[in-house]
Design a protein around this motif. Structure first.
Motif, PDB file in Angstrom:
ATOM      1  N   GLY A  95       0.785  -1.220   0.000  1.00  0.00           N
ATOM      2  CA  GLY A  95       0.000   0.000   0.000  1.00  0.00           C
ATOM      3  C   GLY A  95       0.819   1.273   0.000  1.00  0.00           C
ATOM      4  O   GLY A  95       0.251   2.364  -0.018  1.00  0.00           O
TER       5      GLY A  95
ATOM      6  N   GLU B  53     -10.643   3.878   8.131  1.00  0.00           N
ATOM      7  CA  GLU B  53      -9.379   4.104   7.435  1.00  0.00           C
ATOM      8  C   GLU B  53      -8.305   4.734   8.310  1.00  0.00           C
ATOM      9  O   GLU B  53      -7.198   5.003   7.844  1.00  0.00           O
ATOM     10  CB  GLU B  53      -9.619   5.018   6.229  1.00  0.00           C
TER      11      GLU B  53
ATOM     12  N   GLU C 152      -6.774   2.095   3.589  1.00  0.00           N
ATOM     13  CA  GLU C 152      -7.722   1.415   2.728  1.00  0.00           C
ATOM     14  C   GLU C 152      -7.146   0.077   2.275  1.00  0.00           C
ATOM     15  O   GLU C 152      -5.976  -0.014   1.923  1.00  0.00           O
ATOM     16  CB  GLU C 152      -8.024   2.264   1.485  1.00  0.00           C
ATOM     17  N   ALA C 153      -7.972  -0.937   2.278  1.00  0.00           N
ATOM     18  CA  ALA C 153      -7.530  -2.277   1.848  1.00  0.00           C
ATOM     19  C   ALA C 153      -7.716  -2.406   0.345  1.00  0.00           C
ATOM     20  O   ALA C 153      -8.574  -3.135  -0.145  1.00  0.00           O
ATOM     21  CB  ALA C 153      -8.307  -3.357   2.584  1.00  0.00           C
ATOM     22  N   THR C 154      -6.917  -1.655  -0.408  1.00  0.00           N
ATOM     23  CA  THR C 154      -7.045  -1.685  -1.857  1.00  0.00           C
ATOM     24  C   THR C 154      -5.710  -2.068  -2.476  1.00  0.00           C
ATOM     25  O   THR C 154      -4.657  -1.916  -1.874  1.00  0.00           O
ATOM     26  CB  THR C 154      -7.472  -0.312  -2.403  1.00  0.00           C
ATOM     27  N   GLU C 155      -5.795  -2.542  -3.704  1.00  0.00           N
ATOM     28  CA  GLU C 155      -4.583  -2.881  -4.431  1.00  0.00           C
ATOM     29  C   GLU C 155      -3.789  -1.603  -4.711  1.00  0.00           C
ATOM     30  O   GLU C 155      -4.337  -0.598  -5.131  1.00  0.00           O
ATOM     31  CB  GLU C 155      -4.949  -3.562  -5.755  1.00  0.00           C
ATOM     32  N   THR C 156      -2.487  -1.660  -4.456  1.00  0.00           N
ATOM     33  CA  THR C 156      -1.641  -0.481  -4.650  1.00  0.00           C
ATOM     34  C   THR C 156      -1.585  -0.092  -6.121  1.00  0.00           C
ATOM     35  O   THR C 156      -1.281  -0.914  -6.975  1.00  0.00           O
ATOM     36  CB  THR C 156      -0.215  -0.756  -4.149  1.00  0.00           C
ATOM     37  N   LYS C 157      -1.878   1.169  -6.389  1.00  0.00           N
ATOM     38  CA  LYS C 157      -1.751   1.726  -7.734  1.00  0.00           C
ATOM     39  C   LYS C 157      -1.054   3.065  -7.567  1.00  0.00           C
ATOM     40  O   LYS C 157      -1.674   4.039  -7.131  1.00  0.00           O
ATOM     41  CB  LYS C 157      -3.131   1.894  -8.375  1.00  0.00           C
TER      42      LYS C 157
ATOM     43  N   ARG D 100      -3.888   4.962  -5.836  1.00  0.00           N
ATOM     44  CA  ARG D 100      -4.354   4.294  -4.628  1.00  0.00           C
ATOM     45  C   ARG D 100      -3.165   3.842  -3.806  1.00  0.00           C
ATOM     46  O   ARG D 100      -2.500   2.872  -4.123  1.00  0.00           O
ATOM     47  CB  ARG D 100      -5.217   3.076  -4.994  1.00  0.00           C
TER      48      ARG D 100
ATOM     49  N   LYS E 175      -1.841   3.874   0.597  1.00  0.00           N
ATOM     50  CA  LYS E 175      -2.289   4.164   1.968  1.00  0.00           C
ATOM     51  C   LYS E 175      -1.798   5.523   2.450  1.00  0.00           C
ATOM     52  O   LYS E 175      -2.479   6.216   3.195  1.00  0.00           O
ATOM     53  CB  LYS E 175      -1.822   3.051   2.919  1.00  0.00           C
TER      54      LYS E 175
ATOM     55  N   TYR F 146     -11.644   5.870 -10.417  1.00  0.00           N
ATOM     56  CA  TYR F 146     -10.454   5.415  -9.684  1.00  0.00           C
ATOM     57  C   TYR F 146     -10.614   5.717  -8.205  1.00  0.00           C
ATOM     58  O   TYR F 146     -11.193   6.710  -7.836  1.00  0.00           O
ATOM     59  CB  TYR F 146      -9.210   6.113 -10.236  1.00  0.00           C
TER      60      TYR F 146
END
Length: 495
Positions: A39, A94, A148-153, A157, A159, A495
């Motif tokens: 993240g 968060e 946030e538990a999201t895929e790193t972009k 996106r 943390k 996004y």
């Protein structure tokens, strides 16, 4: 193409695998790398230079309109955060918490700032006594953390992300609204005049506004993959934060009044939008306004022409630098011209100058545009003016392509099936009449992961500035439920 040139190439396709393509561009163009903790990213010099360019452009605009920069601690006491209940409820899932200092447990948990209203507002209250202290305009450049538990972009996106957050207090609601529109306009100018990205401006629906705000306004940018990016937001917070943190002032009659506050912010998501909008299957593409290197000069020589070519190239580099351009003279011996062309193309340099013995002999320069490899030959004596003209042309090309993408991808729909089918087939924005009920958004969101990203506004200005535009048809019905519709909404994946 040599093997060494192929090492630089982007292997993924922007049109077929935009996510994988984006990640590859970010890494191969030297913008960022992935941190050992999920993240988080490491921002490399070229990537941070883009953030500095954005920061310079915005910071000068902020200061010209009465904003002072400050810096507040990254830790917020839990008791401060809880004073504004909507902030707590909106960000609680968060928030990252610090519970220990060294080996000792803290008496009070500290939140790693997800946003700073709750730490800045109490000091705004201390610094505001009289109407003469208003408006109070503060801004800080910092990072925030949202777990946030999201895929790193990278840049889209993560943390932790870099941003600026402005916080202001005003004597009247009208003053607060003027502030909201001033900042939204500055964000719009940044995207359109610096990043070459056209945007739509409007408001978020009531259920998606910033926690604790009266109204959230936004600029939205459409990416080539059909998804929308929330480019920046400007919030009218009304009096909720001022009441929670006792931001009051004595008016001209010595009566105590409660202030009106705003907050506004733009994050390095703007870098993500920049990369995604302009770049291609050869790598990064940058507008000259923001490119760390605007012009690269690639001398092409044989042993017997090397000295003449390098001297001619250096003189041109000196002239361009003296004129204020950001120039690199790539005179590396160990790399051939083909490798250099590919490397600077990958890194997004907007304009390449090729100089060989023929250019020296004819007192000319060959110029190549990064977006489309268009070539031109210009006189040496007019190189400063020519480079300026060509950089303007490169910017215009990038903006025109992005504008065409936006204009061609705003469609209408009049039924749930039409909304979902249009988004599924084309992406982009779907403009619909809407009844204002969140349930109608949820019905679409559950099926195709698209949501209302923006509502266009009626004429801006004054205290009713955030009224959504009404459908042109007075008898319009909601495209989802069929009930009477008094608002327009734009659905999109985002996004």
């Amino acid at each position: 193409m040599s093997d060494e040139s192929q090492e630089l190439g982007i292997t993924e396709s922007k049109s077929h695998k935009p996510g994988d393509w984006y990640a590859e561009v970010v890494q191969k163009a030297g913008l960022a790398d992935y941190a050992p903790m999920g993240g988080f990213i490491v921002t490399k010099p070229r990537g941070y230079a883009l953030w500095e360019g954005i920061q310079d452009a915005l910071d000068s605009e902020f200061k010209a309109t009465g904003v002072d920069n400050v810096y507040f601690p990254m830790f917020i006491p839990e008791s401060f955060l809880e004073r504004e209940k909507d902030i707590v409820e909106g960000f609680d899932p968060e928030v990252a918490w610090v519970t220990h200092g060294g080996h000792d447990e803290l008496e009070e948990r500290l939140a790693v700032r997800p946003t700073s209203e709750s730490i800045i507002a109490p000091f705004m209250a201390d610094w505001t006594r009289s109407h003469r202290d208003l408006p109070l305009r503060l801004n800080q450049w910092c990072s925030v953390v949202r777990w946030e538990a999201t895929e790193t972009k990278p840049f889209f996106r993560t943390k932790e992300f870099m941003w600026q957050e402005g916080h202001t207090a005003h004597a009247s609601n009208e003053g607060a609204w003027d502030e909201v529109w001033t900042r939204l306009g500055q964000y719009e100018n940044l995207y359109e005049d610096v990043l070459a990205i056209p945007v739509l401006r409007g408001k978020k629906p009531e259920h998606d506004k910033f926690p604790g705000a009266d109204t959230t306004t936004t600029v939205e940018a459409l990416m080539p993959d059909g998804k929308s990016v929330q480019g920046a937001t400007s919030h009218n917070l009304g009096q909720s934060f001022a009441e929670a943190f006792d931001i009051t002032f004595a008016d001209e009659d010595e009566e105590e009044r409660t202030a009106y506050t705003t907050s506004w912010g733009l994050s390095w998501r703007a870098i993500g939008a920049l990369i995604m909008t302009h770049s291609d299957d050869q790598g990064l593409v940058l507008p000259p306004t923001i490119a760390p290197t605007q012009v690269v000069i690639v001398p092409i020589w044989q042993d017997d022409t090397k000295d003449d070519v390098l001297e001619y190239s250096q003189n041109i580099a000196d002239d361009l630098e003296a004129a204020g351009f950001r120039v690199e003279l790539d005179d590396r011996d160990e790399r051939n011209p083909g490798f250099k062309f590919n490397e600077h193309e990958l890194n997004g340099v907007p304009l390449r100058l090729e100089i060989g013995p023929y250019e020296v002999e004819d007192e000319e320069v060959t110029l190549v545009h990064r977006p489309d490899n268009e070539e031109a030959v210009e006189d040496r004596d007019e190189i400063v003016e020519s480079v300026d003209d060509h950089l303007e042309t490169v910017y215009a090309k990038l903006y025109a392509t992005a504008e065409e993408n936006l204009e061609e991808n705003i469609r209408t729909a009049d039924s749930p099936e039409d909304i979902m089918g249009t988004i599924g087939k084309h992406g982009g924005y779907v403009k619909v009449p809407w009844c204002g009920d969140e349930a109608c958004e949820e019905a679409i969101k559950e099926k195709v992961a698209a949501e209302i990203v923006m509502q266009p506004l009626e004429e801006e200005g004054g205290q009713t500035a955030a009224k959504p535009k009404a459908p042109e048809d007075d008898d319009a019905t909601c495209a989802v439920c069929g009930e009477p519709a008094e608002e327009i909404a734009y659905f999109a994946k985002s996004y």
